[in-house]
Scaffold this motif. Sequence first.
Motif, mmCIF file in Angstrom:
data_model
loop_
_atom_site.group_PDB
_atom_site.id
_atom_site.type_symbol
_atom_site.label_atom_id
_atom_site.label_comp_id
_atom_site.label_asym_id
_atom_site.label_seq_id
_atom_site.Cartn_x
_atom_site.Cartn_y
_atom_site.Cartn_z
ATOM 1 N N GLY A 1 -8.432 -4.130 1.189
ATOM 2 C CA GLY A 1 -8.462 -2.727 1.578
ATOM 3 C C GLY A 1 -8.696 -1.800 0.410
ATOM 4 O O GLY A 1 -8.151 -0.709 0.335
ATOM 5 N N THR A 2 -9.537 -2.243 -0.521
ATOM 6 C CA THR A 2 -9.810 -1.478 -1.732
ATOM 7 C C THR A 2 -11.145 -0.773 -1.607
ATOM 8 O O THR A 2 -11.765 -0.760 -0.551
ATOM 9 N N HIS B 1 -2.851 -4.535 -1.649
ATOM 10 C CA HIS B 1 -3.457 -3.901 -0.481
ATOM 11 C C HIS B 1 -3.533 -2.397 -0.675
ATOM 12 O O HIS B 1 -2.544 -1.761 -1.056
ATOM 13 N N SER B 2 -4.718 -1.800 -0.429
ATOM 14 C CA SER B 2 -4.904 -0.348 -0.441
ATOM 15 C C SER B 2 -4.472 0.235 -1.781
ATOM 16 O O SER B 2 -4.972 -0.173 -2.823
ATOM 17 N N SER C 1 -11.852 -7.295 2.810
ATOM 18 C CA SER C 1 -11.694 -6.037 3.551
ATOM 19 C C SER C 1 -12.365 -6.101 4.909
ATOM 20 O O SER C 1 -13.123 -7.035 5.204
ATOM 21 N N TYR D 1 -10.311 9.958 7.936
ATOM 22 C CA TYR D 1 -10.424 8.528 8.216
ATOM 23 C C TYR D 1 -10.450 8.299 9.721
ATOM 24 O O TYR D 1 -11.244 7.511 10.236
ATOM 25 N N ASP E 1 -13.298 -0.292 7.470
ATOM 26 C CA ASP E 1 -12.203 0.285 6.698
ATOM 27 C C ASP E 1 -12.696 1.542 5.982
ATOM 28 O O ASP E 1 -13.546 1.455 5.089
ATOM 29 N N VAL F 1 -11.194 3.360 3.780
ATOM 30 C CA VAL F 1 -10.818 3.388 2.363
ATOM 31 C C VAL F 1 -11.913 2.746 1.515
ATOM 32 O O VAL F 1 -12.194 3.187 0.400
ATOM 33 N N GLY G 1 0.783 -1.216 0.000
ATOM 34 C CA GLY G 1 0.000 0.000 0.000
ATOM 35 C C GLY G 1 0.820 1.272 0.000
ATOM 36 O O GLY G 1 2.055 1.263 -0.053
ATOM 37 N N HIS H 1 -8.549 -1.073 8.385
ATOM 38 C CA HIS H 1 -7.927 -1.056 7.060
ATOM 39 C C HIS H 1 -6.919 -2.175 6.833
ATOM 40 O O HIS H 1 -6.950 -2.850 5.801
ATOM 41 N N GLU H 2 -6.001 -2.371 7.754
ATOM 42 C CA GLU H 2 -4.948 -3.367 7.558
ATOM 43 C C GLU H 2 -5.378 -4.717 8.119
ATOM 44 O O GLU H 2 -4.923 -5.136 9.186
#
Length: 312
Positions: free
Chosen positions: A139-140, A114-115, A247, A179, A251, A253, A37, A285-286
């Motif tokens: 995490g998209t 990721h992300s 995800s 966030y 999250d 994101v 990410g 997120h992670e």
Amino acid sequence: MQKIEFYFPSCDEIHDIHAVVWKPEGKVRAIVQISHGMIEYINRYEEVAEFLTARGILVAGNDHLGHGQSVISETEWGFVGSGDAGGKMVKDLHTLSVKLRKENPDVPFFLIGHSMGSFLARRYAMTYGREMAGAVFIGTGNQPSALVALGRGIVELIGILFGEYFRSKSVNHLMFGLYNRHFKPNRTPYDWLSRDNENVDKYRKDKACTFLFTANGYKMLFSTIAFIEKPANITLIPANLPILFLSGEEDPVGNYGKGVRQAYSLYKKKGIKDVSIKLYPEARHEILNEINRSEVYEYLYQWLNKRITAHK
């Protein structure tokens, strides 16, 4: 597990890209390449690599342009280069995948993103999807096109006015400060990452994870999102490519699950035959560093193993 670190030339013809391979002790059953990410680096994925290599899967990845050890100096962190930087980052991912597949022929190849790395992985699937056995987007999300265009316009203007190396605290706050607001009262500025305090504290003490992205880096990010969300580009993904959206429901994101569901529905509507989605309640997120990461690792492995078995 054997860990190997090396460099290879970037397609930008300027940088050497830092890469890591985690190799299982026995026979390699499959290759999993990880696209990390934004504002991090590939060595942060060693724990999931250990889990997968113990099950016969070779894991590898590289530090993207402007990240980790793929810079000439730390002043370049967050600066990803001129032109189609997102396309160059995808080409670097492909350079590594070609090397991995040449060294380990006749085994299935999977890409996990990721992300920001998931956005690059989605573009990778649009370009090189026929070379893959599957893709996992972690995490998209799916962003409104007007918002993406606005963000891109703002950072392009900042680049014109102040230069592409300019690091805007205001843009950083708009991206990440909002966030964190969802998780008030906040213990740290990075509470949105995960519920694992040890992971968050390690992240916030790591200078390779806490620099400010440049105007140039944000331009690449918004350009990549705009590219992957074009319906015509989604149709470039092979219909028979297995895809998993993975995800946390908390999250930001992925707009707390909403954006992930939108992306999943869009891919399904565009004719992707084997597309699935898994959202973890309360996870942030992670998810590969979350307090329930062992559960996530097992689900990911089972998804991969099913496709590995089908590949034989």
